[in-house]
Design an enzyme around this catalytic site. Structure first.
Site, short mmCIF file in Angstrom:
data_model
loop_
_atom_site.label_atom_id
_atom_site.label_comp_id
_atom_site.label_asym_id
_atom_site.label_seq_id
_atom_site.Cartn_x
_atom_site.Cartn_y
_atom_site.Cartn_z
N GLY A 81 -1.64 35.14 27.96
CA GLY A 81 -2.43 34.02 27.48
C GLY A 81 -2.51 32.88 28.48
N ARG B 27 -13.34 34.30 23.15
CA ARG B 27 -13.15 35.53 22.38
C ARG B 27 -14.41 35.95 21.64
NH1 ARG B 27 -6.84 34.96 20.45
NH2 ARG B 27 -6.03 35.78 22.39
N GLY C 193 -0.19 39.22 23.96
CA GLY C 193 0.93 40.08 23.57
C GLY C 193 0.60 41.56 23.71
N LYS D 188 10.00 32.45 30.33
CA LYS D 188 11.22 33.15 29.94
C LYS D 188 11.30 34.55 30.48
CE LYS D 188 12.11 30.64 25.70
NZ LYS D 188 12.11 30.73 24.24
P1 ADP Z 1 1.74 34.12 29.71
O1 ADP Z 1 1.21 33.44 28.47
O2 ADP Z 1 0.70 34.22 30.78
O3 ADP Z 1 2.40 35.43 29.40
P2 ADP Z 1 4.22 32.62 29.58
O4 ADP Z 1 3.89 32.20 28.20
O5 ADP Z 1 5.31 33.60 29.78
O6 ADP Z 1 2.88 33.16 30.32
O7 ADP Z 1 4.64 31.35 30.45
C1 ADP Z 1 3.80 30.22 30.57
C2 ADP Z 1 4.61 28.96 30.59
O8 ADP Z 1 5.65 29.01 31.55
C3 ADP Z 1 3.75 27.78 30.95
O9 ADP Z 1 3.66 26.92 29.84
C4 ADP Z 1 4.51 27.12 32.12
O10 ADP Z 1 4.53 25.72 32.04
C5 ADP Z 1 5.89 27.69 31.97
N1 ADP Z 1 6.64 27.64 33.23
C6 ADP Z 1 6.37 28.28 34.38
N2 ADP Z 1 7.24 27.95 35.34
C7 ADP Z 1 8.10 27.07 34.80
C8 ADP Z 1 9.25 26.36 35.27
N3 ADP Z 1 9.66 26.49 36.54
N4 ADP Z 1 9.90 25.55 34.41
C9 ADP Z 1 9.47 25.43 33.13
N5 ADP Z 1 8.41 26.07 32.62
C10 ADP Z 1 7.74 26.89 33.43
MG MG Z 2 2.22 32.29 26.94
#
Ligand code: ADP
Ligand code: MG
Length: 393
Positions: free
Chosen positions: A352, A39, A373, A199
């Site tokens: 992230g 950053r 976010g 999620k």
């Molecule tokens: P981003 O930060 O890119 O928006 P998220 O925070 O929504 O992504 O999701 C990232 C997390 O999702 C990671 O820590 C990963 O381990 C988890 N994840 C992905 N697939 C699975 C799964 N099948 N079961 C449990 N956790 C998962």
């Molecule tokens: Mg995340």
């Protein structure tokens, strides 16, 4: 959404003037120093440009989540040394913005100062105009380069932009708005979104906003499991959001063939028992096993779809990429984006964990958003207050 850029200000508006620059120096710290300076580096184009134009640069940022008052754990002083190293120039630290004006006036042309954590002062998170006036006194004009904080209306991101003019977008902010904005407004088709992560709940609005605009949405990650349950399939002990199953059903009904789910999954009895992993079709997930990644057939399918795309937006890993071998699906999507980019597609990564998953590949992608976010809210079509407050182009 087109905003006035730092680039648009004439030389005379910069030379000798104090630029109050809101940056996103919310960096991870370890033992009192910067653990990842991404950053800091992302802010360098704006800072360097201002210095070369003879401006005096006064930097404002938040760091972490201090609870309503000064806390040495979250002091930006810990960032000064790394910033000096990256700039190859001294950085003056301003511990108290209310007493900082003389320091900003003493700065030489091209000099740089860093103000203590904006969240140490009451009013930052309430967008308090009184605190914004304190910040505004530290500059002669305002530059917002903190895209990652633009989804919050805070004194240093929103209120201050109404008090200190001109209020323009820095280069990082401009880049984010250009790539995320153009990708959504004028996508070259086929336009394919890839969504994953833990999620579904945090990303429902993204799915809803993207559905009418994209040609396909590829779903991976734990998010896919909630959709599988909505289709009546057992998913063992996989991460599911039971309260979102109805919503997933509704999305499936209205998305028609646009929503592409995994064909199969990499499963294991638990993460510590990763060594027992195996692949199954999504309709054969046994009791007591959980989905941790997309399987090879899905990787193959997603890659083929991504190689046909002309615009790709990706948010959220395809599996538990932190724990090999469950990183394979996420790496396969990253590789497919790089290959699609090589064939002329626009490839954009936001989020992230997604940005962490493509670390090192930044040069081979069109754009990796630094705002977790903020990039999600932007993709949802929301107005970001820190952007809205800047002057229109
Ligand atoms: P981003 O930060 O890119 O928006 P998220 O925070 O929504 O992504 O999701 C990232 C997390 O999702 C990671 O820590 C990963 O381990 C988890 N994840 C992905 N697939 C699975 C799964 N099948 N079961 C449990 N956790 C998962
Ligand atoms: Mg995340």
């Amino acid at each position: 959404m087109s905003k006035r850029s730092l680039r648009d200000l004439p030389a005379a508006a910069l030379d000798g003037k104090r630029a109050l620059v809101r940056v996103d120096f919310n960096v991870p710290l370890k033992d009192g120093s910067v653990a990842d300076d991404t950053r800091l580096r992302a802010a360098l184009p704006t800072i360097t440009y201002l210095r070369e134009k003879g401006a005096r640069v006064v930097l404002l940022s938040h760091l972490g989540r201090p609870k309503g008052g000064p806390d040495p754990k979250y002091s930006l002083r810990q960032v000064t040394r790394d910033l000096e190293r990256l700039l190859g120039a001294p950085v003056e630290f301003i511990p108290d913005p209310a007493a900082g004006v003389p320091s900003t006036r003493r700065l030489p042309r091209g000099g740089v100062a860093l103000v203590e954590n904006t969240r140490f002062w009451p009013g930052e998170e309430d967008n308090d105009p009184a605190l914004a006036r304190v910040f505004a006194a530290l500059g002669d004009f305002y530059v917002n380069d903190a895209f990652g904080s633009a989804h919050r209306a805070h004194a240093s991101t929103e209120a201050v932009a109404h008090l200190l003019k001109p209020a323009v977008a820095g280069f990082l902010m401009e880049k984010e708005l250009t790539y995320l904005g153009d990708a959504l407004a004028h996508p070259k088709r086929p336009f394919v979104a890839v969504l994953g992560g833990a999620k579904i709940s945090g990303k429902i609005d993204v799915i809803e906003a993207l559905l009418p605009r994209v040609d396909e949405i590829l779903i991976g990650g734990a998010m896919a499991c909630t959709f599988l349950v909505a289709m009546g399939l057992p998913v063992g002990t996989s991460l599911v959001e039971p309260d979102r199953v109805a919503l997933a059903k509704a999305l499936l009904a209205k998305s028609g063939p646009k929503l592409i789910l995994p064909r199969g999954a990499v499963i294991a009895p638990s993460l510590p028992r990763a060594a027992e992993h195996r692949e199954v079709p999504v309709d054969q997930i046994p009791d007591g096993w959980a989905v941790y990644d997309i399987d090879a057939a899905t990787r193959h399918d997603f890659r083929a779809r991504l190689l046909r795309a002309k615009t790709i937006v990706w948010n959220g890993p395809m599996g538990v990429f932190e724990t090999p071998p469950f990183d394979a699906g996420t790496r396969a999507v990253a590789d497919a984006l790089v290959a699609a980019r090589g064939k002329g597609a626009v490839t954009i990564v936001g989020g992230g964990d997604s940005a962490a998953a493509v670390a090192g590949l930044e040069d081979k992608l069109t754009h990796v958003s630094t705002g977790g976010g903020a990039s999600l809210e932007f993709l949802e079509g929301k107005v970001l207050p820190g952007v809205a407050a800047l002057e229109d182009a």
